[in-house]
Design a protein around this motif. Structure first.
Motif, PDB file in Angstrom:
ATOM      1  N   UNK A 280     -69.185 -57.012 -25.839  1.00 21.76           N
ATOM      2  CA  UNK A 280     -68.096 -56.039 -25.835  1.00 21.76           C
ATOM      3  C   UNK A 280     -66.909 -56.601 -25.069  1.00 21.76           C
ATOM      4  N   UNK A 281     -65.753 -56.603 -25.712  1.00 25.67           N
ATOM      5  CA  UNK A 281     -64.524 -57.065 -25.076  1.00 25.67           C
ATOM      6  C   UNK A 281     -63.457 -55.988 -25.268  1.00 25.67           C
ATOM      7  N   UNK A 282     -62.861 -55.545 -24.169  1.00 27.11           N
ATOM      8  CA  UNK A 282     -61.792 -54.550 -24.217  1.00 27.11           C
ATOM      9  C   UNK A 282     -60.495 -55.196 -23.758  1.00 27.11           C
ATOM     10  N   UNK A 283     -59.442 -55.021 -24.539  1.00 23.50           N
ATOM     11  CA  UNK A 283     -58.089 -55.429 -24.160  1.00 23.50           C
ATOM     12  C   UNK A 283     -57.287 -54.151 -23.965  1.00 23.50           C
ATOM     13  N   UNK A 284     -56.842 -53.900 -22.760  1.00 19.97           N
ATOM     14  CA  UNK A 284     -56.177 -52.633 -22.433  1.00 19.97           C
ATOM     15  C   UNK A 284     -54.823 -52.932 -21.800  1.00 19.97           C
ATOM     16  N   UNK A 285     -53.815 -52.166 -22.223  1.00 18.39           N
ATOM     17  CA  UNK A 285     -52.466 -52.312 -21.678  1.00 18.39           C
ATOM     18  C   UNK A 285     -51.989 -50.970 -21.135  1.00 18.39           C
TER      19      UNK A 285
ATOM     20  N   UNK B  68     -56.245 -62.657 -25.559  1.00 16.50           N
ATOM     21  CA  UNK B  68     -56.368 -61.354 -26.208  1.00 16.50           C
ATOM     22  C   UNK B  68     -57.237 -61.385 -27.463  1.00 16.50           C
ATOM     23  N   UNK B  69     -57.896 -62.520 -27.739  1.00 11.86           N
ATOM     24  CA  UNK B  69     -58.798 -62.570 -28.885  1.00 11.86           C
ATOM     25  C   UNK B  69     -60.034 -61.721 -28.625  1.00 11.86           C
ATOM     26  N   UNK B  70     -60.529 -61.057 -29.676  1.00 12.59           N
ATOM     27  CA  UNK B  70     -61.735 -60.278 -29.520  1.00 12.59           C
ATOM     28  C   UNK B  70     -62.395 -60.043 -30.877  1.00 12.59           C
ATOM     29  N   UNK B  71     -63.722 -59.834 -30.873  1.00 11.30           N
ATOM     30  CA  UNK B  71     -64.395 -59.482 -32.126  1.00 11.30           C
ATOM     31  C   UNK B  71     -63.912 -58.123 -32.614  1.00 11.30           C
ATOM     32  N   UNK B  72     -63.753 -57.989 -33.928  1.00 10.69           N
ATOM     33  CA  UNK B  72     -63.255 -56.744 -34.513  1.00 10.69           C
ATOM     34  C   UNK B  72     -64.076 -56.371 -35.741  1.00 10.69           C
ATOM     35  N   UNK B  73     -64.229 -55.072 -35.944  1.00  7.98           N
ATOM     36  CA  UNK B  73     -64.863 -54.537 -37.142  1.00  7.98           C
ATOM     37  C   UNK B  73     -63.971 -53.441 -37.677  1.00  7.98           C
ATOM     38  N   UNK B  74     -63.664 -53.508 -38.981  1.00 11.54           N
ATOM     39  CA  UNK B  74     -62.783 -52.504 -39.555  1.00 11.54           C
ATOM     40  C   UNK B  74     -62.706 -52.610 -41.057  1.00 11.54           C
ATOM     41  N   UNK B  75     -61.855 -51.772 -41.643  1.00 16.36           N
ATOM     42  CA  UNK B  75     -61.674 -51.703 -43.092  1.00 16.36           C
ATOM     43  C   UNK B  75     -60.518 -52.601 -43.514  1.00 16.36           C
ATOM     44  N   UNK B  76     -60.836 -53.571 -44.376  1.00 14.05           N
ATOM     45  CA  UNK B  76     -59.841 -54.520 -44.879  1.00 14.05           C
ATOM     46  C   UNK B  76     -59.455 -54.121 -46.297  1.00 14.05           C
TER      47      UNK B  76
ATOM     48  N   UNK C 252     -59.972 -61.694 -33.896  1.00 11.18           N
ATOM     49  CA  UNK C 252     -58.526 -61.652 -34.043  1.00 11.18           C
ATOM     50  C   UNK C 252     -57.843 -61.183 -32.776  1.00 11.18           C
ATOM     51  N   UNK C 253     -56.533 -61.134 -32.847  1.00  2.12           N
ATOM     52  CA  UNK C 253     -55.737 -60.624 -31.726  1.00  2.12           C
ATOM     53  C   UNK C 253     -54.503 -59.924 -32.266  1.00  2.12           C
ATOM     54  N   UNK C 254     -54.026 -58.984 -31.501  1.00  2.00           N
ATOM     55  CA  UNK C 254     -52.836 -58.232 -31.894  1.00  2.00           C
ATOM     56  C   UNK C 254     -51.590 -58.850 -31.261  1.00  2.00           C
ATOM     57  N   UNK C 255     -50.494 -58.757 -31.990  1.00  2.00           N
ATOM     58  CA  UNK C 255     -49.200 -59.175 -31.447  1.00  2.00           C
ATOM     59  C   UNK C 255     -48.122 -58.305 -32.063  1.00  2.00           C
TER      60      UNK C 255
ATOM     61  N   UNK D 293     -49.116 -56.435 -35.367  1.00  2.00           N
ATOM     62  CA  UNK D 293     -49.729 -57.234 -36.420  1.00  2.00           C
ATOM     63  C   UNK D 293     -51.082 -57.748 -35.953  1.00  2.00           C
ATOM     64  N   UNK D 294     -51.939 -58.077 -36.915  1.00  2.00           N
ATOM     65  CA  UNK D 294     -53.219 -58.701 -36.614  1.00  2.00           C
ATOM     66  C   UNK D 294     -53.159 -60.165 -36.995  1.00  2.00           C
ATOM     67  N   UNK D 295     -53.468 -61.049 -36.040  1.00  2.96           N
ATOM     68  CA  UNK D 295     -53.602 -62.473 -36.312  1.00  2.96           C
ATOM     69  C   UNK D 295     -55.082 -62.797 -36.329  1.00  2.96           C
ATOM     70  N   UNK D 296     -55.577 -63.218 -37.470  1.00  6.82           N
ATOM     71  CA  UNK D 296     -56.995 -63.540 -37.618  1.00  6.82           C
ATOM     72  C   UNK D 296     -57.239 -64.954 -37.112  1.00  6.82           C
ATOM     73  N   UNK D 297     -58.141 -65.083 -36.155  1.00  9.31           N
ATOM     74  CA  UNK D 297     -58.512 -66.384 -35.618  1.00  9.31           C
ATOM     75  C   UNK D 297     -59.735 -66.947 -36.338  1.00  9.31           C
TER      76      UNK D 297
END
Length: 367
Positions: free
Chosen positions: A103-108, A167-175, A225-228, A236-240
């Motif tokens: 689990x990785x959380x990126x919080x601002x 800010x990279x992290x594992x993600x699961x979602x609808x593409x 991925x990471x958000x920018x 935007x989502x940048x897929x790593x």
């Protein structure tokens, strides 16, 4: 009588202001004369006290961007790795990584400073408060805002230089891909992001367009991925790294526990021990008596039968790559999966048993 006279003489001598004899001015004293003068005894020897940097112990001022890091205790994992960036304009970014849980959380948000107490404010999530024990160290406070008394380490150390947040992290979602424009909706937050057309996105696009089960449908996918923010301030989502698509899967519903089918499950524990987070062992039971997933190095698929809680997994096949850091655990996982004879959902956990012994424990994959 003699003593009285002697005392009076001493007092008069101390009070008298006789002019000092004339000497040369400082400018006329030669360097040789200065060097020959004896050293005074007023020099204070070095010590931890004299070498300490003076600090205002009532206020802390953050007038530059600073980074703090450290690993803090965790109730059900080896620790939580923190990377906290405080920006002088009042913003903060924090990365929390739960070791061995994946689990990785990126919080601002924004930070507030009350004397030496640091508060991290985010509207969606509650974060712990900290206390500046020095200019270079933060100590976590408890829920009541009091210092934590423990033998464990609850402190973050300031980095010598500002370190950019990873800010990279594992993600699961609808593409979903339409007219060569892709969007990704995060299952965990519901946020929809436009996907940037980068080199790491191209394999994902080709896979989506070539598979009839996926094309023109919103499909669950896992990736790193990471958000920018782009030049217009849009996220935007940048897929790593693209991992895989999960046909027939849906975002897990926290209000409908007990469901086994159609959920991407992440293996948390194997034989009672946490699986290393980097393996990302995941699988799904689809609604057509098929299962498939990723076992840490190879992809696998097979068939299963379920009657009430009874489970039978058969015909498991996988790719044949070798990974030195995961192949042993992968073999143990697939063997346990095929040996399981019972499946139960307890809360948000899926547990597989053999003769009432717990083999594997899963949780819904949220990233």
């Amino acid at each position: 009588m003699k003593k009285s006279l002697l005392l009076a003489a001493l007092v008069l001598a101390g009070c008298s202001q006789l002019p000092a004899p004339e000497t040369s001015s400082p400018a006329q004293v030669s360097s040789t004369e200065l060097l020959s003068q004896p050293l005074t005894d007023d020099i204070v020897p070095n010590s931890a006290t004299t070498e300490a940097v003076a600090t205002n112990f009532e206020q802390i001022f953050i007038d530059t961007d600073v980074s703090f890091s450290g690993t803090l205790p965790c109730a059900d994992c080896p620790g939580i790795q923190y990377h906290l960036n405080l920006y002088r304009d009042g913003r903060f970014e924090i990365r929390q990584e739960y070791l061995e849980r994946g689990d990785i959380n990126i919080i601002k948000g924004i930070w507030l400073l009350e004397k030496r107490n640091l508060h991290l404010v985010n509207q969606q999530q509650t974060l712990p408060a900290f206390y500046f024990t020095s200019n270079n160290r933060l100590a976590m406070l408890d829920l009541a805002g009091k210092p934590i008394s423990s033998a464990l380490n609850y402190q973050l150390q300031r980095e010598n230089e500002f370190v950019k947040l990873d800010s990279r992290q594992p993600m699961l979602g609808l593409y979903l891909l339409q007219d060569n424009q892709a969007t990704f909706t995060l299952c965990q937050s519901g946020e929809t992001l436009a996907v940037a057309n980068t080199q790491h996105h191209l394999p994902m696009m080709r896979h989506y367009q070539q598979d009839e089960r996926l094309r023109n449908n919103a499909v669950i996918a896992t990736l790193v991925g990471r958000k920018r923010d782009n030049e217009r301030g849009e996220s935007q989502l940048l897929i790593e790294k693209f991992e895989q698509f999960w046909p027939n899967a849906a975002c897990p519903d926290p209000y409908a526990p007990g469901k086994i089918h159609g959920i991407v499950w992440r293996a948390e524990k194997l034989a009672g021990r946490y699986l290393p987070q980097q393996l990302n062992v995941r699988m799904i039971f689809d609604g057509q008596d098929r299962l498939y997933g990723f076992s840490g190095c190879n992809s696998f698929n097979g068939s299963y039968q379920q009657r009430a809680n009874r489970l039978n997994v058969a015909g498991l096949a996988s790719t044949q790559k070798y990974c030195s850091d995961s192949s042993q655990l992968e073999q143990q996982f697939t063997s346990s999966l095929q040996a399981a004879d019972r499946a139960e959902v307890n809360g948000d956990k899926l547990q597989l048993f053999k003769d009432n012994n717990l083999l594997i424990e899963f949780k819904p994959a949220l990233n």
